[in-house]
Design a protein around this motif. Structure first.
Motif, PDB file in Angstrom:
ATOM      1  N   UNK A   7       0.846  -1.204   0.000  1.00 19.10           N
ATOM      2  CA  UNK A   7       0.000   0.000   0.000  1.00 19.10           C
ATOM      3  C   UNK A   7       0.882   1.254   0.000  1.00 19.10           C
ATOM      4  N   UNK A   8       0.449   2.265  -0.732  1.00 23.58           N
ATOM      5  CA  UNK A   8       1.245   3.504  -0.749  1.00 23.58           C
ATOM      6  C   UNK A   8       1.346   4.140   0.637  1.00 23.58           C
ATOM      7  N   UNK A   9       2.501   4.757   0.871  1.00 23.51           N
ATOM      8  CA  UNK A   9       2.722   5.496   2.130  1.00 23.51           C
ATOM      9  C   UNK A   9       2.552   6.979   1.824  1.00 23.51           C
ATOM     10  N   UNK A  10       1.736   7.653   2.623  1.00 23.24           N
ATOM     11  CA  UNK A  10       1.579   9.093   2.416  1.00 23.24           C
ATOM     12  C   UNK A  10       1.858   9.835   3.720  1.00 23.24           C
ATOM     13  N   UNK A  11       2.357  11.059   3.579  1.00 20.60           N
ATOM     14  CA  UNK A  11       2.629  11.898   4.753  1.00 20.60           C
ATOM     15  C   UNK A  11       2.055  13.275   4.513  1.00 20.60           C
ATOM     16  N   UNK A  12       1.574  13.863   5.595  1.00 15.92           N
ATOM     17  CA  UNK A  12       1.037  15.230   5.529  1.00 15.92           C
ATOM     18  C   UNK A  12       1.758  16.106   6.536  1.00 15.92           C
ATOM     19  N   UNK A  13       2.244  17.241   6.063  1.00 17.07           N
ATOM     20  CA  UNK A  13       2.893  18.227   6.930  1.00 17.07           C
ATOM     21  C   UNK A  13       2.136  19.538   6.825  1.00 17.07           C
ATOM     22  N   UNK A  14       2.195  20.428   7.831  1.00 19.16           N
ATOM     23  CA  UNK A  14       2.987  20.314   9.051  1.00 19.16           C
ATOM     24  C   UNK A  14       2.331  19.462  10.140  1.00 19.16           C
ATOM     25  N   UNK A  15       1.190  18.824   9.863  1.00 16.51           N
ATOM     26  CA  UNK A  15       0.508  18.058  10.905  1.00 16.51           C
ATOM     27  C   UNK A  15       1.304  16.819  11.324  1.00 16.51           C
ATOM     28  N   UNK A  16       2.243  16.402  10.445  1.00 19.45           N
ATOM     29  CA  UNK A  16       3.062  15.235  10.728  1.00 19.45           C
ATOM     30  C   UNK A  16       2.222  13.969  10.892  1.00 19.45           C
ATOM     31  N   UNK A  17       1.288  13.780   9.976  1.00 16.79           N
ATOM     32  CA  UNK A  17       0.453  12.577   9.969  1.00 16.79           C
ATOM     33  C   UNK A  17       0.908  11.719   8.799  1.00 16.79           C
ATOM     34  N   UNK A  18       1.087  10.442   9.033  1.00 13.39           N
ATOM     35  CA  UNK A  18       1.508   9.584   7.927  1.00 13.39           C
ATOM     36  C   UNK A  18       0.970   8.174   8.124  1.00 13.39           C
ATOM     37  N   UNK A  19       0.945   7.428   7.032  1.00 10.30           N
ATOM     38  CA  UNK A  19       0.469   6.055   7.137  1.00 10.30           C
ATOM     39  C   UNK A  19       0.234   5.454   5.769  1.00 10.30           C
ATOM     40  N   UNK A  20      -0.179   4.198   5.748  1.00  7.18           N
ATOM     41  CA  UNK A  20      -0.464   3.490   4.501  1.00  7.18           C
ATOM     42  C   UNK A  20      -1.923   3.709   4.130  1.00  7.18           C
ATOM     43  N   UNK A  21      -2.160   3.912   2.845  1.00  6.86           N
ATOM     44  CA  UNK A  21      -3.544   4.085   2.377  1.00  6.86           C
ATOM     45  C   UNK A  21      -3.726   3.244   1.115  1.00  6.86           C
ATOM     46  N   UNK A  22      -4.956   2.826   0.828  1.00  6.37           N
ATOM     47  CA  UNK A  22      -5.157   2.009  -0.373  1.00  6.37           C
ATOM     48  C   UNK A  22      -4.862   2.777  -1.664  1.00  6.37           C
ATOM     49  N   UNK A  23      -4.284   2.066  -2.623  1.00 10.52           N
ATOM     50  CA  UNK A  23      -4.032   2.679  -3.920  1.00 10.52           C
ATOM     51  C   UNK A  23      -5.370   3.079  -4.540  1.00 10.52           C
ATOM     52  N   UNK A  24      -5.417   4.234  -5.157  1.00 14.31           N
ATOM     53  CA  UNK A  24      -6.656   4.687  -5.799  1.00 14.31           C
ATOM     54  C   UNK A  24      -7.495   5.593  -4.903  1.00 14.31           C
ATOM     55  N   UNK A  25      -7.094   5.710  -3.641  1.00 15.42           N
ATOM     56  CA  UNK A  25      -7.839   6.587  -2.719  1.00 15.42           C
ATOM     57  C   UNK A  25      -7.494   8.049  -3.030  1.00 15.42           C
ATOM     58  N   UNK A  26      -8.456   8.947  -2.844  1.00 13.59           N
ATOM     59  CA  UNK A  26      -8.142  10.365  -3.079  1.00 13.59           C
ATOM     60  C   UNK A  26      -7.290  10.887  -1.922  1.00 13.59           C
ATOM     61  N   UNK A  27      -6.566  11.950  -2.195  1.00 14.67           N
ATOM     62  CA  UNK A  27      -5.728  12.553  -1.143  1.00 14.67           C
ATOM     63  C   UNK A  27      -6.621  13.062  -0.009  1.00 14.67           C
ATOM     64  N   UNK A  28      -7.788  13.574  -0.370  1.00 12.68           N
ATOM     65  CA  UNK A  28      -8.713  14.067   0.662  1.00 12.68           C
ATOM     66  C   UNK A  28      -9.147  12.915   1.576  1.00 12.68           C
ATOM     67  N   UNK A  29      -9.544  11.790   0.991  1.00 11.29           N
ATOM     68  CA  UNK A  29      -9.955  10.639   1.813  1.00 11.29           C
ATOM     69  C   UNK A  29      -8.784  10.108   2.642  1.00 11.29           C
ATOM     70  N   UNK A  30      -7.599  10.139   2.037  1.00 13.47           N
ATOM     71  CA  UNK A  30      -6.409   9.663   2.768  1.00 13.47           C
ATOM     72  C   UNK A  30      -6.149  10.548   3.984  1.00 13.47           C
TER      73      UNK A  30
END
Ligand code: FES
Length: 171
Positions: A1-24
């Motif tokens: 599963x793809x790994x995504x990270x969001x800054x500056x909140x410092x939230x990260x994790x695996x999300x299903x492929x094909x998911x929107x960035x908003x849903x992730x």
């Protein structure tokens, strides 16, 4: 599963492929604004791509039109329209700072397509310097500096992302 990270909140994790960035972002516990409910008509769900642009869906016509209308250039994307296909890193721009009238004149003199990116860079540097309002004394050299840096990059997306990463102190 793809790994995504969001800054500056410092939230990260695996999300299903094909998911929107908003849903992730929601899956990882972030509350991103999305006033139009994900129909590409508001631009409040904007994010900046810091890494992994090649692992995201292409920009379609609806998104392109909205980004243009909102004067949001690359590396901005609408999170509701961007599907994850691999690892990626996103920056959620902090709420905008206040600019004095004179400072704002400096910003508004820029082309629409560079204004949004330069604003993020100048505000990140001002926050780091402990400023809460952008005044002309800060704005004039800061805008000129960011503009020169971007011009030197000549549209190199990776270089622009690296600059944003550095300025916003992302790992
Ligand atoms: S939620 Fe409105 S454009 Fe994405």
């Amino acid at each position: 599963m793809p790994k995504v990270s969001f800054y500056p909140a410092d939230k990260y994790g695996d999300v299903p492929e094909g998911m929107s960035v908003l849903d992730a972002s929601e899956k990882l516990g972030l509350e991103l604004r999305h006033d139009c409910g994900g129909f590409a008509t508001c631009s409040t769900c904007r994010v900046m791509i810091v890494d992994g642009v090649e692992n995201l869906s292409e920009i379609d016509l609806d998104e392109e039109n909205m980004l243009e209308e909102a004067e949001l250039p690359t590396p901005f994307r609408l999170s509701c329209q961007t599907m994850i296909q691999g690892d990626a890193v996103f920056l959620i721009p902090e709420p905008e700072m206040d600019w004095s009238k004179g400072a704002l004149r400096e910003l508004n003199a820029l082309t629409p397509m560079s204004r949004a990116v330069i604003r993020v860079i100048v505000e990140a540097r001002a926050r780091k310097a402990g400023e809460s309002v952008i005044l002309p004394d800060t704005a004039i050299p800061a805008v000129e500096k960011a503009k020169a840096e971007l011009e030197e990059m000549g549209g190199d997306k990776a270089a622009v992302s690296a600059l944003i990463k550095r300025v916003c102190e992302l790992p």
